[in-house]
Scaffold this motif. Structure first.
Motif, PDB file in Angstrom:
ATOM      1  N   PHE A 270      34.730  45.634  29.933  1.00 62.97           N
ATOM      2  CA  PHE A 270      33.483  46.263  30.369  1.00 62.97           C
ATOM      3  C   PHE A 270      33.690  47.101  31.627  1.00 62.97           C
ATOM      4  O   PHE A 270      33.113  48.178  31.768  1.00 62.97           O
ATOM      5  CB  PHE A 270      32.405  45.200  30.603  1.00 62.97           C
ATOM      6  N   LEU A 271      34.517  46.608  32.543  1.00 65.58           N
ATOM      7  CA  LEU A 271      34.780  47.339  33.788  1.00 65.58           C
ATOM      8  C   LEU A 271      35.427  48.694  33.526  1.00 65.58           C
ATOM      9  O   LEU A 271      35.231  49.644  34.282  1.00 65.58           O
ATOM     10  CB  LEU A 271      35.687  46.512  34.702  1.00 65.58           C
ATOM     11  N   THR A 272      36.227  48.784  32.472  1.00 68.16           N
ATOM     12  CA  THR A 272      36.961  50.024  32.191  1.00 68.16           C
ATOM     13  C   THR A 272      36.228  50.944  31.222  1.00 68.16           C
ATOM     14  O   THR A 272      36.756  51.985  30.842  1.00 68.16           O
ATOM     15  CB  THR A 272      38.355  49.695  31.612  1.00 68.16           C
ATOM     16  N   SER A 273      35.013  50.564  30.821  1.00 65.67           N
ATOM     17  CA  SER A 273      34.239  51.372  29.878  1.00 65.67           C
ATOM     18  C   SER A 273      33.409  52.407  30.625  1.00 65.67           C
ATOM     19  O   SER A 273      32.758  52.087  31.625  1.00 65.67           O
ATOM     20  CB  SER A 273      33.319  50.476  29.037  1.00 65.67           C
ATOM     21  N   ASN A 274      33.413  53.622  30.109  1.00 64.90           N
ATOM     22  CA  ASN A 274      32.691  54.707  30.770  1.00 64.90           C
ATOM     23  C   ASN A 274      31.184  54.526  30.666  1.00 64.90           C
ATOM     24  O   ASN A 274      30.662  54.133  29.615  1.00 64.90           O
ATOM     25  CB  ASN A 274      33.088  56.062  30.169  1.00 64.90           C
ATOM     26  N   ILE A 275      30.494  54.835  31.755  1.00 64.52           N
ATOM     27  CA  ILE A 275      29.049  54.697  31.833  1.00 64.52           C
ATOM     28  C   ILE A 275      28.398  56.049  31.552  1.00 64.52           C
ATOM     29  O   ILE A 275      28.782  57.062  32.141  1.00 64.52           O
ATOM     30  CB  ILE A 275      28.628  54.186  33.226  1.00 64.52           C
ATOM     31  N   PHE A 276      27.445  56.066  30.632  1.00 62.41           N
ATOM     32  CA  PHE A 276      26.714  57.302  30.358  1.00 62.41           C
ATOM     33  C   PHE A 276      25.653  57.545  31.424  1.00 62.41           C
ATOM     34  O   PHE A 276      25.494  58.648  31.926  1.00 62.41           O
ATOM     35  CB  PHE A 276      26.041  57.229  28.984  1.00 62.41           C
ATOM     36  N   GLU A 277      24.934  56.489  31.770  1.00 64.32           N
ATOM     37  CA  GLU A 277      23.847  56.640  32.732  1.00 64.32           C
ATOM     38  C   GLU A 277      23.612  55.318  33.440  1.00 64.32           C
ATOM     39  O   GLU A 277      23.566  54.256  32.801  1.00 64.32           O
ATOM     40  CB  GLU A 277      22.561  57.066  32.006  1.00 64.32           C
ATOM     41  N   LYS A 278      23.472  55.381  34.767  1.00 66.85           N
ATOM     42  CA  LYS A 278      23.093  54.212  35.544  1.00 66.85           C
ATOM     43  C   LYS A 278      21.635  54.365  35.934  1.00 66.85           C
ATOM     44  O   LYS A 278      21.228  55.378  36.504  1.00 66.85           O
ATOM     45  CB  LYS A 278      23.975  54.074  36.785  1.00 66.85           C
ATOM     46  N   LYS A 279      20.821  53.351  35.614  1.00 71.50           N
ATOM     47  CA  LYS A 279      19.372  53.483  35.754  1.00 71.50           C
ATOM     48  C   LYS A 279      18.849  52.894  37.063  1.00 71.50           C
ATOM     49  O   LYS A 279      17.662  52.640  37.197  1.00 71.50           O
ATOM     50  CB  LYS A 279      18.699  52.806  34.557  1.00 71.50           C
ATOM     51  N   HIS A 322      31.737  57.404  37.063  1.00 73.88           N
ATOM     52  CA  HIS A 322      32.939  57.757  36.300  1.00 73.88           C
ATOM     53  C   HIS A 322      34.205  57.184  36.944  1.00 73.88           C
ATOM     54  O   HIS A 322      35.089  56.683  36.233  1.00 73.88           O
ATOM     55  CB  HIS A 322      33.084  59.276  36.188  1.00 73.88           C
ATOM     56  N   LEU A 323      34.299  57.271  38.256  1.00 78.55           N
ATOM     57  CA  LEU A 323      35.534  56.876  38.934  1.00 78.55           C
ATOM     58  C   LEU A 323      35.764  55.365  38.925  1.00 78.55           C
ATOM     59  O   LEU A 323      36.895  54.902  38.877  1.00 78.55           O
ATOM     60  CB  LEU A 323      35.514  57.372  40.383  1.00 78.55           C
ATOM     61  N   ARG A 324      34.695  54.603  38.978  1.00 81.51           N
ATOM     62  CA  ARG A 324      34.854  53.142  39.023  1.00 81.51           C
ATOM     63  C   ARG A 324      35.600  52.622  37.796  1.00 81.51           C
ATOM     64  O   ARG A 324      36.620  51.922  37.937  1.00 81.51           O
ATOM     65  CB  ARG A 324      33.484  52.473  39.167  1.00 81.51           C
ATOM     66  N   PRO A 325      35.167  52.925  36.551  1.00 82.69           N
ATOM     67  CA  PRO A 325      35.952  52.449  35.397  1.00 82.69           C
ATOM     68  C   PRO A 325      37.343  53.071  35.344  1.00 82.69           C
ATOM     69  O   PRO A 325      38.298  52.421  34.902  1.00 82.69           O
ATOM     70  CB  PRO A 325      35.105  52.863  34.183  1.00 82.69           C
ATOM     71  N   ALA A 326      37.482  54.327  35.805  1.00 85.13           N
ATOM     72  CA  ALA A 326      38.810  54.957  35.815  1.00 85.13           C
ATOM     73  C   ALA A 326      39.761  54.185  36.726  1.00 85.13           C
ATOM     74  O   ALA A 326      40.933  53.979  36.386  1.00 85.13           O
ATOM     75  CB  ALA A 326      38.687  56.410  36.267  1.00 85.13           C
ATOM     76  N   CYS A 327      39.268  53.751  37.889  1.00 84.59           N
ATOM     77  CA  CYS A 327      40.116  53.005  38.827  1.00 84.59           C
ATOM     78  C   CYS A 327      40.560  51.672  38.228  1.00 84.59           C
ATOM     79  O   CYS A 327      41.707  51.254  38.406  1.00 84.59           O
ATOM     80  CB  CYS A 327      39.366  52.775  40.140  1.00 84.59           C
ATOM     81  N   PHE A 328      39.668  50.999  37.507  1.00 89.88           N
ATOM     82  CA  PHE A 328      40.056  49.740  36.859  1.00 89.88           C
ATOM     83  C   PHE A 328      41.077  49.993  35.750  1.00 89.88           C
ATOM     84  O   PHE A 328      42.013  49.207  35.566  1.00 89.88           O
ATOM     85  CB  PHE A 328      38.828  49.031  36.289  1.00 89.88           C
ATOM     86  N   ARG A 329      40.915  51.096  35.008  1.00 94.66           N
ATOM     87  CA  ARG A 329      41.906  51.413  33.960  1.00 94.66           C
ATOM     88  C   ARG A 329      43.281  51.634  34.565  1.00 94.66           C
ATOM     89  O   ARG A 329      44.302  51.169  34.035  1.00 94.66           O
ATOM     90  CB  ARG A 329      41.464  52.668  33.182  1.00 94.66           C
ATOM     91  N   ILE A 330      43.318  52.357  35.675  1.00 92.78           N
ATOM     92  CA  ILE A 330      44.597  52.675  36.309  1.00 92.78           C
ATOM     93  C   ILE A 330      45.207  51.421  36.936  1.00 92.78           C
ATOM     94  O   ILE A 330      46.406  51.177  36.824  1.00 92.78           O
ATOM     95  CB  ILE A 330      44.396  53.790  37.359  1.00 92.78           C
ATOM     96  N   ARG A 331      44.382  50.607  37.574  1.00 93.61           N
ATOM     97  CA  ARG A 331      44.881  49.392  38.225  1.00 93.61           C
ATOM     98  C   ARG A 331      45.520  48.439  37.220  1.00 93.61           C
ATOM     99  O   ARG A 331      46.521  47.790  37.502  1.00 93.61           O
ATOM    100  CB  ARG A 331      43.731  48.692  38.965  1.00 93.61           C
TER     101      ARG A 331
END
Length: 679
Positions: A270-279, A322-331
């Protein structure tokens, strides 16, 4: 029943025209080996007082119905016979590994041969590819002469392999593959879990991420329920993240017994999944450092480009999404997946932004201790540029739909496949029975159903099988109701132009034809794709048509209609029994037009192979509910994606009163010729 005879029978049931020479080629066996296997099996059948397998004077193998039923009970034929269709070498290698990941035990060579429907020599080559792929993750494909193959190595690397394969191979997002690999976890439960996370986190994941999670989360949980190891395979902790704490709550509401390590990896998905919209504008405390780094990145960008970003705070929040899941993917060294960057990035401005982004991302790379790979950097650059130019445009996520059908699984899935082609603007997640829908309805935005439902969701009542024109009409109605496509304005403008230069005899007909034309011209739809699929006469053979001239009750009509399929070993008795049960139901909707009934069921109720038969009765037969039926057309289908054209042709026949009248006045031969002319 050993694996060799099982394979021989499987091939013969699916391809009854196969001769001995064909079997030797496909199975890499000698005639002596095949004869020995059949003779040995016949001895077993004789002891059980079951008719034996014979060969007729033409060299054809005749397999008794009792033997087919025996094989059907012992094997899940639907999975074994449909998964292998159209797989590439790369897909087969990936499927071998994924089976070893989700099975957790040993898998025999014969099991791979049956699953992938290829020869032993091909499987050996596929296993070499699987071994090479596993080695890239420091995993070992181990062979035990008694038990078979297993996958050994670090659990961390094994789950990393699983996640990457889901991203890289679309076959793992097919229902039949997911159902085969993860029998202990249902599709409904996974969708409910994803929706629960979205609600509790006040966000929505992108369509690509939802598709990914439906497979990756299901495979992970399936393995976690089978694997009892307590090894600490996740080096860095994710248990302090909000996602972990919320997943603990959601999983506790299920029957799943997952240890913490698998729950942590589920969190990582879930952490590495891209978010479409944060409400919500609320940020997690754990993200404060990343938020500060993004603030610095935007500051440097503004100084270097002299571009002033409007509503900078909102812009930085969107970049964080966008960057938060990208950082988890890279880590955690997880792949980005398939985002078709070559289609997104086409202009020179993007190339300039990529070069600039290499400098802007440096502070975040230092914080992570890892560099951004090129694909992540490309996507970040595209996303950054898109947010700069499109911040004022409100993007809409595809509405999520479920298909509900009272006719059981087969028609429900057939409807889903057809609707997915008809509506690329809608994300079809699942197909349910009415009972399951009421249990999970909160997870969807709208529902396509064959029967009215007591729900607050937007619902569209549809026929289970529609003609081409009915599909076009449905598409226009749905897009208009949802406000997805502004068709009316374009049609009215065209009519205005036409009226300036021509006399219009029927404004209503002109408007309808223009609507059809514009919908057909829409390149986003796949309405014409069904024309390359097999026609009805591919399944309906001349000897499968029966004309009766005496009055019969509806149960006997169904039985007579099914008889050619039964004699050809396309169905067994369970098919007839389940069709009778369905037709008795007051909500049964297996009627087309005013004179046609299409009895059908699924593979677990007696469908052995593909086939369609037809009973014609000049005198109408009264079916339950007062239906006056002259055509009874039993449908036995395996691969539901290949039968759309035949289904549409059946629907067209049922609406053609003139053709039906001609059929009622014809014999079997003439009837087949008439049907062939109209398909």
């Amino acid at each position: 029943m050993n694996e060799r005879i099982r394979k021989i029978l499987s091939l013969l049931i699916r391809n009854p025209e196969l001769k001995m020479n064909d079997l030797t080629t496909k199975l890499s066996l000698t005639k002596r080996q095949i004869n020995y296997a059949i003779n040995t099996f016949n001895s077993e059948l004789e002891l059980k007082k079951i008719p034996k397998i014979k060969r007729n004077h033409s060299g054809d193998f005749e397999i008794p119905l009792e033997v087919i039923q025996m094989l059907t009970v012992e094997e899940n034929k639907q999975n074994f016979y449909s998964i292998a269709d159209g797989l590439s070498e790369s897909d087969r290698a990936a499927l071998i590994l994924m089976l070893l990941v989700t099975d957790t035990g040993y898998v025999g060579l014969d099991h791979f041969i049956d699953l992938l429907d290829v020869s032993k020599s091909t499987i050996i080559e596929d296993l070499k590819k699987s071994e090479w792929l596993a080695s890239k993750y420091e995993l070992e494909l181990v062979y035990d002469r008694i038990n078979g193959y297993s996958l050994k190595g670090s659990e961390h690397r094994l789950l990393q392999l699983m996640s990457d394969m889901v991203h890289q191979h679309p076959i793992f997002q097919e229902d039949k593959v997911r159902d085969f690999l993860a029998t202990n976890v249902s599709e409904e439960e996974i969708i409910h879990l994803i929706h629960g996370m979205e609600q509790m986190l006040h966000l929505s994941y992108s369509d690509e991420s939802v598709d990914y999670l439906q497979s990756a989360a299901r495979f992970l949980i399936s393995r976690g329920l089978r694997e009892k190891s307590n090894s600490d395979f996740l080096q860095e902790r994710v248990s302090q993240t909000p996602e972990f704490k919320l997943l603990q709550i959601l999983v506790s509401e299920t029957s799943w017994q997952l240890n913490q390590k698998y729950l942590e990896w589920l969190t990582l998905l879930f952490l590495t999944s891209n978010i479409f919209e944060k409400k919500t504008t609320q940020d997690f405390d754990s993200d404060l450092q990343l938020r500060r780094l993004i603030h610095q990145m935007v500051e440097i960008f503004q100084n270097q480009t002299l571009i002033v970003i409007e509503d900078r705070e909102s812009f930085e929040r969107r970049i964080l999404n966008h960057l938060r899941p990208a950082c988890f993917r890279i880590r955690y060294n997880l792949s980005l997946g398939v985002y078709s960057l070559e289609n997104l990035i086409q202009d020179s401005n993007h190339g300039i932004l990529v070069e600039l982004m290499k400098e802007l991302i440096t502070p975040i790379e230092k914080w992570l201790g890892k560099a951004f790979p090129e694909d992540e950097l490309n996507l970040l650059s595209y996303y950054f540029g898109f947010q700069l130019t499109s911040h004022s445009k409100h993007q809409k996520q595809k509405p999520r739909a479920v298909v509900v059908c009272t006719n059981g699984v087969m028609v429900s899935k057939l409807m889903r496949e057809s609707l997915k082609q008809l509506f690329p603007e809608i994300h079809f997640l699942a197909s349910f029975s009415v009972r399951d829908f009421y249990h999970f309805e909160e997870d969807y935005d709208l529902v396509f159903t064959t029967t009215p439902l007591k729900t607050n969701l937007v619902q569209f009542i549809v026929d289970p099988i529609m003609s081409y024109k009915e599909q076009i009409s449905l598409r226009y109605r749905v897009l208009s109701d949802l406000g997805i496509d502004q068709m009316d304005q374009a049609v009215d403008e065209l009519i205005g132009i036409i009226q300036k230069h021509a006399k219009v005899s029927s404004l209503r007909n002109l408007k309808e034809e223009l609507q059809y034309f514009l919908l057909q011209a829409n390149n986003n739809t796949s309405l014409e794709n069904h024309k390359v699929l097999p026609a009805l006469t591919h399944y309906l053979k001349p000897n499968f048509i029966t004309v009766i001239n005496q009055p019969v009750i509806w149960q006997d009509a169904v039985k007579i209609a099914c008889q050619p399929l039964l004699e050809s070993r396309i169905i067994d008795e369970r098919f007839y029994e389940d069709c009778i049960r369905q037709i008795k139901d007051v909500n049964y909707s297996g009627y087309l037009g005013s004179q046609t009934c299409i009895p059908h069921t699924t593979t677990d109720h007696g469908v052995l192979r593909d086939g369609v038969s037809l009973l014609i009765s000049p005198e109408p037969i009264e079916f339950p509910g007062g239906h006056q039926v002259s055509l009874v057309m039993p449908l036995a289908f395996y691969d539901l994606t290949r039968h759309l054209r035949a289904i549409n042709q059946i629907a067209a026949i049922s609406e053609n009163d003139e053709l039906i009248q001609n059929l009622k006045q014809s014999d079997e031969v003439t009837s087949y010729q008439l049907i062939r002319q109209h398909t």
